[in-house]
Design an enzyme around this catalytic site. Structure first.
Site, PDB file in Angstrom:
ATOM      1  N   LYS A  29       0.800  -1.221   0.000  1.00  0.00           N
ATOM      2  CA  LYS A  29       0.000   0.000   0.000  1.00  0.00           C
ATOM      3  C   LYS A  29       0.832   1.270   0.000  1.00  0.00           C
ATOM      4  O   LYS A  29       0.327   2.342  -0.315  1.00  0.00           O
ATOM      5  CB  LYS A  29      -0.960   0.004   1.197  1.00  0.00           C
ATOM      6  CG  LYS A  29      -2.067  -1.020   1.058  1.00  0.00           C
ATOM      7  CD  LYS A  29      -3.171  -0.775   2.067  1.00  0.00           C
ATOM      8  CE  LYS A  29      -4.310  -1.756   1.859  1.00  0.00           C
ATOM      9  NZ  LYS A  29      -5.437  -1.470   2.742  1.00  0.00           N
ATOM     10  N   LYS A  88      -4.933  -9.950  -5.313  1.00  0.00           N
ATOM     11  CA  LYS A  88      -6.239 -10.148  -4.693  1.00  0.00           C
ATOM     12  C   LYS A  88      -7.188  -9.034  -5.115  1.00  0.00           C
ATOM     13  O   LYS A  88      -6.771  -7.904  -5.362  1.00  0.00           O
ATOM     14  CB  LYS A  88      -6.115 -10.185  -3.166  1.00  0.00           C
ATOM     15  CG  LYS A  88      -5.973  -8.827  -2.503  1.00  0.00           C
ATOM     16  CD  LYS A  88      -6.258  -8.912  -1.006  1.00  0.00           C
ATOM     17  CE  LYS A  88      -6.383  -7.513  -0.412  1.00  0.00           C
ATOM     18  NZ  LYS A  88      -7.742  -7.059  -0.179  1.00  0.00           N
ATOM     19  N   LYS A 105     -10.358  -3.059  -2.930  1.00  0.00           N
ATOM     20  CA  LYS A 105     -10.975  -1.749  -3.119  1.00  0.00           C
ATOM     21  C   LYS A 105      -9.974  -0.738  -3.629  1.00  0.00           C
ATOM     22  O   LYS A 105     -10.353   0.303  -4.140  1.00  0.00           O
ATOM     23  CB  LYS A 105     -11.508  -1.240  -1.781  1.00  0.00           C
ATOM     24  CG  LYS A 105     -12.661  -2.036  -1.242  1.00  0.00           C
ATOM     25  CD  LYS A 105     -13.019  -1.545   0.163  1.00  0.00           C
ATOM     26  CE  LYS A 105     -13.762  -2.628   0.900  1.00  0.00           C
ATOM     27  NZ  LYS A 105     -13.576  -2.596   2.335  1.00  0.00           N
TER      28      LYS A 105
END
Ligand code: ATP
Ligand code: MG
Length: 331
Positions: A112, A195, A198
């Protein structure tokens, strides 16, 4: 009864199929056999760039979807994380127990932080697994229903609980992850090596609140593999296997049965049928979510009652922990 805790971020305004199959489906099932605490983790939603008005609306939409999916506030404690300040109160103690090195090993931070770079990412993004540990430990949870991607964070949570207990005496329950057998990691339709998430571009992510026409288009455009046979092969055919996994999880039919069903037919048939299976599942959920959102005051009352119940449990843990670490009691 075993106690269960889990949380979900209100980002993106809608949950996706990965969230449902990896985590939320278990949330609903566990209400039968456990004392469940479920929260919308809005504090985690500000670790990356966010819009305040959107966050407020998304938090309500998240709660409405949970109710629409079958979380029952009469049986489970459903609340919003920021309504229970004890999470943050425990989190600070956990931050002082966690080592910089172990937090640095969290692969989700590595993923991230790629967009902003390590130096440009928020400190909150770095410490988020420690707040997540506090989310779990503050309820003395035995089990945490989550998808495969949360395994490493759950290990950190266990390590922190064991470390605390070792130093200050038995205080915190050491929880275990409860990861489903099938569909623990639903893959992105456009990048089936990642995966479904969002935070990836929306084309590969099937949102529960998407119009089924949009969903059908996303599934039609899903990246499939070379060859033409509809068979499961996670290594050689990750894209097709992912579509079969989603079908199987939603339709309740085994993978082997589906392979037979699609024998002699192509990827197009699989995609067409999967779009129907998904539409059948989401249509009542979308409708119920909208009904609940039509009465936000009632929704907020439900969340307020949940927060009050959650605080009773969480406050006991914080009081115990604060005493054990040596904070002077308020006279
Ligand atoms: P983000 O990518 O921003 O972290 P997310 O899609 O992972 O968002 P979360 O709120 O972080 O959503 O996760 C909620 C729950 O859904 C967690 O239990 C997580 O393990 C599960 N989950 C998320 N993505 C998947 C997936 N692709 N397959 C299975 N479970 C998933
Ligand atoms: Mg996540």
């Amino acid at each position: 009864l075993p106690r269960v805790l889990s949380g979900i971020q209100p980002t993106a305004g809608s949950f996706h199929l990965g969230n449902y199959l990896g985590a939320l489906r278990q949330w609903v099932a566990l209400q039968e056999t456990a004392e469940a605490f479920y929260c919308v983790v809005d504090l985690h939603a500000i670790t990356m760039d966010w819009d305040p008005e959107e966050l407020r609306q998304n938090t309500l939409t998240a709660a409405a979807q949970l109710l629409a999916l079958g979380v029952d506030p009469a049986r489970s404690t459903l609340f919003v994380q920021s309504h229970v300040p004890e999470h943050v109160q425990l989190s600070w103690v956990m931050e002082c127990l966690a080592r910089f090195g172990e937090a640095s090993r969290m692969t989700q931070f590595k993923d991230k932080s790629q967009r902003e770079g390590t130096a440009g990412s928020s400190v909150g993004l770095f410490t988020y697994p420690v707040l997540q540990a506090a989310d779990i430990l503050v309820y003395q949870a035995d089990e945490v229903p989550v998808g495969e991607d949360q395994r490493q964070h759950l290990e950190l949570t266990r390590d922190l609980a064991i470390r605390f207990n070792g130093r200050f005496g038995e205080t915190l329950t050491v929880p275990s992850a409860r990861i489903p057998e099938g569909a623990a990691k639903v893959l992105d339709l456009q990048s089936p090596e990642k995966k479904m998430s969002k935070s990836l571009p929306p084309a590969g992510c099937v949102l529960l609140l998407d119009d089924p026409k949009v969903t059908a288009k996303k599934i039609r455009s899903a990246v499939t593999d070379t060859g033409r046979e509809v068979v499961a092969d996670p290594e050689g055919k990750p894209g097709v296997t992912n579509l079969l996994t989603i079908h199987s999880a939603l339709s309740g039919r085994g993978i082997g049965e589906l392979e037979e069903h699609f024998a002699g037919r192509g990827y197009g048939d699989l995609k067409k049928e999967l779009a129907e299976v998904v539409a059948d599942f989401v249509t009542p959920v979308r409708q119920r979510t909208q009904e609940l959102l039509d009465d936000p005051a009632e929704l907020q009352r439900t969340l307020g009652q949940g927060a009050a119940r959650a605080r009773e449990v969480a406050a006991r843990t914080v009081a115990d922990v604060y005493e054990k670490v040596g904070f002077l009691p308020l006279a």
